[in-house]
Motif scaffolding. Structure first.
Motif, PDB file in Angstrom:
ATOM      1  N   SER A  27       0.233 -55.425   8.976  1.00 48.46           N
ATOM      2  CA  SER A  27      -0.049 -56.175  10.198  1.00 48.46           C
ATOM      3  C   SER A  27      -0.988 -55.381  11.095  1.00 48.46           C
ATOM      4  CB  SER A  27       1.246 -56.461  10.950  1.00 48.46           C
ATOM      5  OG  SER A  27       1.795 -55.249  11.453  1.00 48.46           O
ATOM      6  N   GLU A  28      -1.535 -56.049  12.116  1.00 47.92           N
ATOM      7  CA  GLU A  28      -2.375 -55.351  13.080  1.00 47.92           C
ATOM      8  C   GLU A  28      -1.589 -54.264  13.806  1.00 47.92           C
ATOM      9  OE1 GLU A  28      -4.547 -57.967  15.682  1.00 47.92           O
ATOM     10  OE2 GLU A  28      -4.983 -59.362  14.051  1.00 47.92           O
ATOM     11  N   LYS A  29      -0.317 -54.516  14.108  1.00 48.78           N
ATOM     12  CA  LYS A  29       0.512 -53.533  14.805  1.00 48.78           C
ATOM     13  C   LYS A  29       0.746 -52.277  13.959  1.00 48.78           C
ATOM     14  CE  LYS A  29       3.023 -56.728  17.822  1.00 48.78           C
ATOM     15  NZ  LYS A  29       4.359 -57.262  18.222  1.00 48.78           N
ATOM     16  N   GLU A  30       0.734 -52.441  12.648  1.00 47.42           N
ATOM     17  CA  GLU A  30       0.961 -51.305  11.749  1.00 47.42           C
ATOM     18  C   GLU A  30      -0.311 -50.511  11.463  1.00 47.42           C
ATOM     19  OE1 GLU A  30       4.259 -52.522   8.536  1.00 47.42           O
ATOM     20  OE2 GLU A  30       2.558 -53.914   8.598  1.00 47.42           O
TER      21      GLU A  30
ATOM     22  N   GLU B  81      -8.049 -52.673  14.540  1.00 50.33           N
ATOM     23  CA  GLU B  81      -6.757 -53.034  13.958  1.00 50.33           C
ATOM     24  C   GLU B  81      -6.835 -54.347  13.175  1.00 50.33           C
ATOM     25  OE1 GLU B  81      -6.365 -50.489  17.526  1.00 50.33           O
ATOM     26  OE2 GLU B  81      -7.341 -52.425  17.176  1.00 50.33           O
TER      27      GLU B  81
END
Length: 218
Positions: free
Chosen positions: A89-92, A168
């Motif tokens: 994911s973008e958060k990861e 990201e």
């Protein structure tokens, strides 16, 4: 390895010992660059591969191919992957980024126009200078000044805050297509101001907090 202020610099241990398995480059990722090429803004990242044989390092020579009559410079922020990732994911994304570097996405512009696709134009040996080192610890890679100088004259000047698809987003998007391996590089796109080079020219890609990538054309 050494500290420069609060930024940890990895001085090209990687460049001398291991090339990326691939360089994934992003096209048309600045609005003003798409405008200068008179191309429609993309709805999602446009990606292509530059082969490993195109990779050279800081202070190595770019070879002008006989097949082309117009070779252009393209200054870009490079993302260096730190560990294998797939479907993240973008958060990861930042967990999988080793750091950032400078890239020059050298392009045979006449062949790009002629072919209608980008493989030949982007893939000549020496057409992907990377360096001068990898910088980790940059808090916001989406707000870095990026410049290119040709023989000392400023030709490109922008900021990565103008990226259409941010760092990201790109790492996440590409990981959903292909597995990204350690040391792979993502070239995030170039701003407006692209232009031709000739043999004997000196090209400098300068990115805030990273450094300057220098290559001459022969």
């Amino acid at each position: 390895m050494k500290d420069e202020g609060k930024y940890k610099v990895l001085i090209m241990i990687y460049k001398f010992t291991k090339k990326p398995s691939k360089v994934v480059a992003v096209g048309l990722n600045y609005i003003n660059h798409a405008t200068e090429l008179k191309m429609k803004l993309p709805d999602e990242p446009i990606i292509f591969i530059k082969p490993v044989t195109s990779v050279i390092w800081n202070n190595q020579k770019i070879k002008y191919p006989k097949m082309s009559k117009q070779v252009d410079y393209e200054a870009e922020l490079g993302i260096v992957i730190g560990k294998q990732c797939k479907n993240i994911s973008e958060k990861e994304a930042k967990k999988y980024i080793l750091g950032y570097t400078c890239v020059n996405d050298v392009t045979a512009r006449d062949l790009q126009r002629k072919d209608g696709q980008w493989t030949r134009a982007k893939s000549f040996d020496t057409f992907c200078p990377i360096g001068p080192h990898i910088v980790s610890g940059i808090a916001n890679p989406n707000n870095l000044n990026i410049e290119l100088f040709l023989n000392g004259e400023l030709k490109q000047s922008s900021n990565t805050k103008n990226l259409i698809f941010k760092v990201e987003e790109l790492v996440s998007f590409i990981s959903k297509i292909m597995t990204l391996e350690k040391y792979d590089v993502i070239a995030t796109g170039t701003p407006s101001g692209i232009g031709p080079v000739k043999t004997g020219d000196k090209i400098e890609v300068k990115i805030e907090k990273i450094g300057t990538l220098i290559n001459c054309v022969e």
